[in-house]
Design an enzyme around this catalytic site. Structure first.
Site, PDB file in Angstrom:
ATOM      1  N   CYS A  43      44.077  32.940  38.767  1.00  0.00           N
ATOM      2  CA  CYS A  43      43.676  33.944  39.746  1.00  0.00           C
ATOM      3  C   CYS A  43      42.184  33.790  40.053  1.00  0.00           C
ATOM      4  O   CYS A  43      41.405  33.364  39.203  1.00  0.00           O
ATOM      5  CB  CYS A  43      43.953  35.355  39.222  1.00  0.00           C
ATOM      6  SG  CYS A  43      43.589  36.643  40.447  1.00  0.00           S
ATOM      7  N   ASP A  45      40.185  36.100  40.325  1.00  0.00           N
ATOM      8  CA  ASP A  45      39.474  37.222  39.686  1.00  0.00           C
ATOM      9  C   ASP A  45      38.261  36.733  38.869  1.00  0.00           C
ATOM     10  O   ASP A  45      38.382  35.828  38.041  1.00  0.00           O
ATOM     11  CB  ASP A  45      40.457  37.969  38.761  1.00  0.00           C
ATOM     12  CG  ASP A  45      39.917  39.314  38.314  1.00  0.00           C
ATOM     13  OD1 ASP A  45      38.844  39.357  37.665  1.00  0.00           O
ATOM     14  OD2 ASP A  45      40.560  40.347  38.600  1.00  0.00           O
ATOM     15  N   ARG A  47      36.856  37.890  36.417  1.00  0.00           N
ATOM     16  CA  ARG A  47      36.897  38.153  34.976  1.00  0.00           C
ATOM     17  C   ARG A  47      37.742  37.140  34.215  1.00  0.00           C
ATOM     18  O   ARG A  47      37.917  37.256  33.000  1.00  0.00           O
ATOM     19  CB  ARG A  47      37.439  39.567  34.735  1.00  0.00           C
ATOM     20  CG  ARG A  47      36.577  40.654  35.358  1.00  0.00           C
ATOM     21  CD  ARG A  47      37.312  41.982  35.422  1.00  0.00           C
ATOM     22  NE  ARG A  47      38.482  41.900  36.306  1.00  0.00           N
ATOM     23  CZ  ARG A  47      39.335  42.904  36.514  1.00  0.00           C
ATOM     24  NH1 ARG A  47      39.173  44.051  35.876  1.00  0.00           N
ATOM     25  NH2 ARG A  47      40.361  42.751  37.334  1.00  0.00           N
ATOM     26  N   HIS A  99      47.010  37.333  34.890  1.00  0.00           N
ATOM     27  CA  HIS A  99      46.299  38.257  34.003  1.00  0.00           C
ATOM     28  C   HIS A  99      46.729  39.694  34.292  1.00  0.00           C
ATOM     29  O   HIS A  99      47.033  40.049  35.433  1.00  0.00           O
ATOM     30  CB  HIS A  99      44.781  38.119  34.186  1.00  0.00           C
ATOM     31  CG  HIS A  99      44.293  38.532  35.541  1.00  0.00           C
ATOM     32  ND1 HIS A  99      43.708  39.748  35.770  1.00  0.00           N
ATOM     33  CD2 HIS A  99      44.342  37.905  36.744  1.00  0.00           C
ATOM     34  CE1 HIS A  99      43.388  39.838  37.059  1.00  0.00           C
ATOM     35  NE2 HIS A  99      43.767  38.740  37.669  1.00  0.00           N
ATOM     36  N   CYS A 102      45.763  42.672  37.400  1.00  0.00           N
ATOM     37  CA  CYS A 102      45.521  41.811  38.568  1.00  0.00           C
ATOM     38  C   CYS A 102      45.619  42.647  39.858  1.00  0.00           C
ATOM     39  O   CYS A 102      46.653  43.256  40.139  1.00  0.00           O
ATOM     40  CB  CYS A 102      46.544  40.678  38.601  1.00  0.00           C
ATOM     41  SG  CYS A 102      46.285  39.528  39.977  1.00  0.00           S
TER      42      CYS A 102
HETATM   43 CO    CO Z   1      44.227  38.627  39.668  1.00  0.00          CO
END
Ligand code: CO
Length: 211
Positions: A43, A45, A47, A99, A102
């Site tokens: 992803c 993302d 993090r 994750h 998400c």
């Molecule tokens: Co995500």
């Protein structure tokens, strides 16, 4: 110049100095080429930084990231990455890593429109449709969200297995395994959801390709 932006370039200089202090030929050696054993589909993302969470060094992971770690078989970007990784770099493993928490999956659970991204999130909604019975039976919304993340990773692994690139590699007895992981942002721990998919036998017959 704003301090955060400036710190990025300063940090880079410090990082270079640190690497060279350990090995003066570090960058010269990296410049010779790459032979990573792993393709990571994760992803976007912020993090979930691929290399960092698995302790991988530069040169060890070929990385593709998009919103909600999707394998959309008409996505020429993803197909190009997979083709290059499998047919040129000859990676041994492809990991689809999702994750918990998400945002893409959360958006797919609801009905709110977010604009053009709705059309990408629609692919995630397909996972919900395929597993509606199981997901609708989970009353706790947080638990349903977690399970949706897991099922989405699993679906992406099998969508990867459906591609002609992966099936052709298996047909040629290339050493290639697919895995599905879910990373917990809260705990930092990775959980294996699907592991060691190494042939097309688990696909519905209609997806199994003859070459
Ligand atoms: Co995500």
């Amino acid at each position: 110049m704003d301090a955060f932006y400036k710190s990025l370039l300063d940090n880079n200089k410090k990082w270079v100095e640190n690497k060279l202090s350990i090995d003066s030929e570090y960058f010269e050696n990296l410049a010779k080429g790459q032979q990573p054993p792993l393709l990571w589909i994760g992803c976007a993302d912020s993090r979930v930084p691929a290399n960092e969470i698995i302790g991988a060094q530069p040169g060890e992971v070929f990385v593709h990231r998009n919103i909600a770690n999707m394998v959309v078989h008409t996505d020429i970007n993803m197909l190009s990455v997979v083709d290059y990784a499998v047919n040129v770099l000859k990676v041994k493993h492809i990991i689809v890593c999702g994750h918990y928490n998400c945002g893409g999956v959360q958006a797919a659970m609801g009905n709110k429109s977010y604009g053009i991204i709705d059309n990408w999130i629609r692919h995630i909604k397909n996972t919900y449709r395929l597993h509606k019975e199981e997901l609708d039976a989970i009353e706790d919304e947080g638990k349903r969200f977690d399970r949706y993340v897991e099922l989405n990773v699993s679906e992406q692994v099998f969508d990867l297995a459906k591609t002609s690139i992966v099936q052709n590699a298996w047909k040629n007895n290339q050493d290639l395994m697919l895995h599905g992981w879910v990373y917990s942002i809260k705990r930092g721990i990775i959980q294996e959801i699907v592991s060691k998919v190494a042939n097309n036998s688990k696909l519905d017959e209609v997806y199994q390709l003859d070459f």
